[in-house]
Design a protein around this motif. Structure first.
Motif, PDB file in Angstrom:
ATOM      1  N   UNK A 141       0.818  -1.215   0.000  1.00 52.17           N
ATOM      2  CA  UNK A 141       0.000   0.000   0.000  1.00 52.17           C
ATOM      3  C   UNK A 141       0.853   1.266   0.000  1.00 52.17           C
ATOM      4  N   UNK A 142       1.987   1.245   0.705  1.00 52.95           N
ATOM      5  CA  UNK A 142       2.818   2.446   0.741  1.00 52.95           C
ATOM      6  C   UNK A 142       3.501   2.688  -0.602  1.00 52.95           C
ATOM      7  N   UNK A 143       3.730   1.619  -1.369  1.00 56.35           N
ATOM      8  CA  UNK A 143       4.375   1.763  -2.681  1.00 56.35           C
ATOM      9  C   UNK A 143       3.376   2.138  -3.766  1.00 56.35           C
ATOM     10  N   UNK A 144       2.204   1.488  -3.753  1.00 57.73           N
ATOM     11  CA  UNK A 144       1.266   1.642  -4.874  1.00 57.73           C
ATOM     12  C   UNK A 144      -0.099   2.220  -4.501  1.00 57.73           C
ATOM     13  N   UNK A 145      -0.297   2.570  -3.252  1.00 50.26           N
ATOM     14  CA  UNK A 145      -1.580   3.133  -2.852  1.00 50.26           C
ATOM     15  C   UNK A 145      -2.555   2.084  -2.379  1.00 50.26           C
ATOM     16  N   UNK A 146      -2.728   1.033  -3.192  1.00 44.13           N
ATOM     17  CA  UNK A 146      -3.583  -0.100  -2.830  1.00 44.13           C
ATOM     18  C   UNK A 146      -2.865  -1.396  -3.186  1.00 44.13           C
ATOM     19  N   UNK A 147      -3.275  -2.482  -2.541  1.00 43.39           N
ATOM     20  CA  UNK A 147      -2.669  -3.768  -2.876  1.00 43.39           C
ATOM     21  C   UNK A 147      -3.032  -4.177  -4.298  1.00 43.39           C
ATOM     22  N   UNK A 148      -4.225  -3.800  -4.752  1.00 44.56           N
ATOM     23  CA  UNK A 148      -4.639  -4.115  -6.125  1.00 44.56           C
ATOM     24  C   UNK A 148      -3.674  -3.476  -7.123  1.00 44.56           C
ATOM     25  N   UNK A 149      -3.333  -2.228  -6.908  1.00 44.66           N
ATOM     26  CA  UNK A 149      -2.365  -1.547  -7.788  1.00 44.66           C
ATOM     27  C   UNK A 149      -0.999  -2.233  -7.714  1.00 44.66           C
ATOM     28  N   UNK A 150      -0.641  -2.661  -6.509  1.00 42.39           N
ATOM     29  CA  UNK A 150       0.656  -3.310  -6.311  1.00 42.39           C
ATOM     30  C   UNK A 150       0.708  -4.643  -7.052  1.00 42.39           C
ATOM     31  N   UNK A 151      -0.396  -5.386  -7.053  1.00 39.48           N
ATOM     32  CA  UNK A 151      -0.438  -6.668  -7.773  1.00 39.48           C
ATOM     33  C   UNK A 151      -0.231  -6.444  -9.264  1.00 39.48           C
ATOM     34  N   UNK A 168       0.423 -13.401 -10.362  1.00 42.14           N
ATOM     35  CA  UNK A 168       0.360 -12.854  -9.013  1.00 42.14           C
ATOM     36  C   UNK A 168      -1.041 -12.296  -8.769  1.00 42.14           C
ATOM     37  N   UNK A 169      -1.651 -12.689  -7.660  1.00 41.73           N
ATOM     38  CA  UNK A 169      -3.003 -12.211  -7.327  1.00 41.73           C
ATOM     39  C   UNK A 169      -3.021 -11.440  -6.008  1.00 41.73           C
ATOM     40  N   UNK A 170      -1.927 -11.488  -5.247  1.00 34.75           N
ATOM     41  CA  UNK A 170      -1.801 -10.680  -4.036  1.00 34.75           C
ATOM     42  C   UNK A 170      -0.322 -10.534  -3.694  1.00 34.75           C
ATOM     43  N   UNK A 171      -0.011  -9.719  -2.709  1.00 35.97           N
ATOM     44  CA  UNK A 171       1.379  -9.410  -2.365  1.00 35.97           C
ATOM     45  C   UNK A 171       1.985 -10.393  -1.379  1.00 35.97           C
ATOM     46  N   UNK A 172       1.162 -11.311  -0.847  1.00 35.18           N
ATOM     47  CA  UNK A 172       1.589 -12.143   0.278  1.00 35.18           C
ATOM     48  C   UNK A 172       1.921 -13.581  -0.073  1.00 35.18           C
ATOM     49  N   UNK A 173       1.239 -14.131  -1.078  1.00 37.30           N
ATOM     50  CA  UNK A 173       1.377 -15.554  -1.383  1.00 37.30           C
ATOM     51  C   UNK A 173       0.293 -16.395  -0.743  1.00 37.30           C
ATOM     52  N   UNK A 174      -0.553 -15.765   0.090  1.00 37.58           N
ATOM     53  CA  UNK A 174      -1.683 -16.479   0.677  1.00 37.58           C
ATOM     54  C   UNK A 174      -2.734 -16.773  -0.390  1.00 37.58           C
ATOM     55  N   UNK A 175      -3.586 -17.745  -0.097  1.00 38.54           N
ATOM     56  CA  UNK A 175      -4.768 -17.913  -0.926  1.00 38.54           C
ATOM     57  C   UNK A 175      -5.664 -16.708  -0.698  1.00 38.54           C
ATOM     58  N   UNK A 176      -6.287 -16.189  -1.735  1.00 40.70           N
ATOM     59  CA  UNK A 176      -7.155 -15.021  -1.585  1.00 40.70           C
ATOM     60  C   UNK A 176      -8.253 -15.225  -0.546  1.00 40.70           C
ATOM     61  N   UNK A 180      -9.476 -12.227   4.486  1.00 46.58           N
ATOM     62  CA  UNK A 180     -10.592 -11.573   5.192  1.00 46.58           C
ATOM     63  C   UNK A 180     -11.549 -10.874   4.238  1.00 46.58           C
ATOM     64  N   UNK A 181     -11.827 -11.538   3.109  1.00 49.16           N
ATOM     65  CA  UNK A 181     -12.786 -10.989   2.153  1.00 49.16           C
ATOM     66  C   UNK A 181     -12.195  -9.995   1.171  1.00 49.16           C
ATOM     67  N   UNK A 182     -10.926  -9.725   1.284  1.00 46.45           N
ATOM     68  CA  UNK A 182     -10.263  -8.791   0.359  1.00 46.45           C
ATOM     69  C   UNK A 182      -9.605  -9.583  -0.763  1.00 46.45           C
ATOM     70  N   UNK A 183      -9.947  -9.264  -2.011  1.00 53.20           N
ATOM     71  CA  UNK A 183      -9.382  -9.975  -3.163  1.00 53.20           C
ATOM     72  C   UNK A 183      -8.710  -8.950  -4.068  1.00 53.20           C
ATOM     73  N   UNK A 184      -7.418  -8.682  -3.845  1.00 59.22           N
ATOM     74  CA  UNK A 184      -6.720  -7.619  -4.585  1.00 59.22           C
ATOM     75  C   UNK A 184      -6.808  -7.751  -6.090  1.00 59.22           C
ATOM     76  N   UNK A 185      -6.799  -8.973  -6.586  1.00 60.44           N
ATOM     77  CA  UNK A 185      -6.909  -9.190  -8.038  1.00 60.44           C
ATOM     78  C   UNK A 185      -7.386 -10.612  -8.252  1.00 60.44           C
ATOM     79  N   UNK A 186      -8.625 -10.765  -8.680  1.00 62.16           N
ATOM     80  CA  UNK A 186      -9.111 -12.109  -8.958  1.00 62.16           C
ATOM     81  C   UNK A 186     -10.149 -12.580  -7.966  1.00 62.16           C
ATOM     82  N   UNK A 187     -10.475 -13.862  -8.058  1.00 60.22           N
ATOM     83  CA  UNK A 187     -11.514 -14.471  -7.237  1.00 60.22           C
ATOM     84  C   UNK A 187     -10.974 -14.909  -5.887  1.00 60.22           C
TER      85      UNK A 187
END
Length: 442
Positions: A141-151, A168-176, A180-187
């Protein structure tokens, strides 16, 4: 009709038996191809200096990468630092979502308090050492504003690095579904995926472009501001339970989808290797499999000088020169060729000389003047038999290619010498024609 069914059933059973036998044979053949007999689904071993592939098992099968995806987040953080987009001491205020994610059960995390400020360095260490997922999101978020932008930035950088097999669908490597209901990119059911080759290439570029990554990756314990100590998930680091001499990075990963994975790097006596293990059965197996690979690397491979500096190809030590004071010039390699190879296999390679046709006339001659050091082509090496696994990058491949140059000057002959040569050549041609005609008469 009953008899027909009986015959049909018999044929079906027979077919299944034959298929099972052949399947078993295929599995045995595949197992025989793997000199290490690894249980992990995929693996790869590299020379860290050149990206030369020394071993591979299913390197292009696309699998879940889990927290090894954080290597891309690390790359982008270090790139942002290098480009002065962010600084290590920059403060990051923790929002409600990042706070809640840091407290989510079952996830690797360092607790982050809502409304409190942490430095980029603190968050980076939490991510790189203890695989802190909430810290990864805060950095995104500090680099791109949102995790979606970062992805989107992660996928763009992966394309720039020519990783090829990735998503890449998130910044962490976790399953989306764990976010906690947040899906930065994808399902919700998507997860970051890569091949072992792509994962190794990312690690290779991370180490090559930002070697300082090891300063943090090599820390076995994180002492955080909350007063607690968090162990590095890389248990092959010194003082940890699977410690291995020379290991100083790089990143583990584990989810139900991806299984257990580990990208390791180790250095001994100036020789560094990178290994990747994907979809091991459990966390212990990823380390035991990595140990097998690194043992194999350090026991069987070393850097050798394959071609010496000033090397001359036996049948091509010179090139003819036209219009020069001399009619030929010696050629040799500008530099030596060094490469990491299996012990005792130096003689298994042959040299290949490729001359620059644009520098030669139709007769294959250089035209004077020729200056010492002028490039006339290049020399490379290849195995005498079989095929090598190759290099991860084109840049790596270039490291076994050296310029071939002129060993000395050849000055251009003056006009009088050139004229006399021309006259001599003219009468020589006439004499040759006359001699042929006379011989024909008899």
């Amino acid at each position: 009709m009953h008899q027909f069914k009986k015959i049909s059933l018999t044929l079906t059973v027979l077919f299944l038996c034959i298929a099972t036998i052949f399947s078993g044979n295929v599995q045995q053949v595949e197992a025989a191809k793997d000199p290490l007999g690894l249980k992990a689904e995929a693996a790869i071993l590299l020379d860290a200096k050149t990206g030369k592939i020394l071993y591979a098992k299913n390197p292009d099968v696309i699998l879940g990468v889990a927290s090894m995806a954080k290597m891309m987040t690390e790359y982008l953080v270090l790139e942002a630092i290098a480009n002065n987009k962010i600084t290590w001491d920059q403060k990051v205020k923790i929002n409600e979502y990042v706070h809640k994610l840091s407290a989510a059960p079952g996830l690797s995390n360092v607790g982050l308090t809502q409304g409190e400020e942490y430095t980029v360095e603190e968050l980076y260490q939490a991510m790189a050492i203890h695989s802190g997922n909430a810290a990864s999101v805060a950095l995104a978020e500090i680099i791109s504003g949102t995790e979606k932008n970062f992805v989107a930035l992660m996928n763009k950088k992966a394309e720039e690095l020519n990783l090829e097999d990735y998503k890449f669908v998130n910044s962490t490597g976790l399953n989306n579904s764990s976010l906690l209901g947040n899906h930065p990119a994808g399902n919700s059911d998507e997860e970051n995926i890569m091949s072992a080759r792509a994962t190794a290439k990312l690690a290779y570029r991370l180490l090559t472009d930002y070697p300082e990554v090891l300063e943090t990756a090599s820390m076995p314990v994180l002492k955080f501001r909350d007063g607690r100590e968090y162990k590095n998930f890389n248990w092959m680091l010194p003082t940890l339970i699977y410690q291995y001499e020379g290991v100083d990075g790089l990143k583990t990963g584990s989810t139900d989808f991806a299984g257990a994975g580990f990208t390791a790097t180790a250095e001994r006596n100036g020789q560094r290797f990178i290994s990747v293990v994907m979809k091991a059965a459990d966390k212990d197996e990823r380390f035991s499999e990595t140990r097998k690979i690194l043992d194999y690397a350090f026991s069987n491979f070393g850097e050798e000088e394959i071609v010496k500096e000033n090397y001359q190809v036996k049948k091509q030590k010179t090139l003819p020169v036209t219009k020069g004071k001399e009619d030929q010039v010696e050629i040799h390699t500008k530099e030596a060729i060094n490469m990491v190879i299996k012990n005792g296999e130096k003689d298994n390679y042959k040299t290949v000389l490729v001359l620059d046709k644009e520098k030669l006339n139709k007769k294959g001659e250089l035209t004077a003047p020729v200056k010492k050091g002028d490039k006339v082509g290049y020399l490379t090496i290849e195995p005498k038999e079989g095929k090598e696994l190759g290099f991860l990058t084109k840049e790596g491949q270039k490291q076994i290619k050296v310029d071939v140059i002129a060993a000395n000057d050849v000055e251009k002959a003056n006009w009088f010498v050139l004229m006399m040569r021309g006259i001599g050549g003219f009468f020589g041609d006439i004499w040759g024609s006359v001699s042929s005609a006379v011989k024909g008469m008899f």
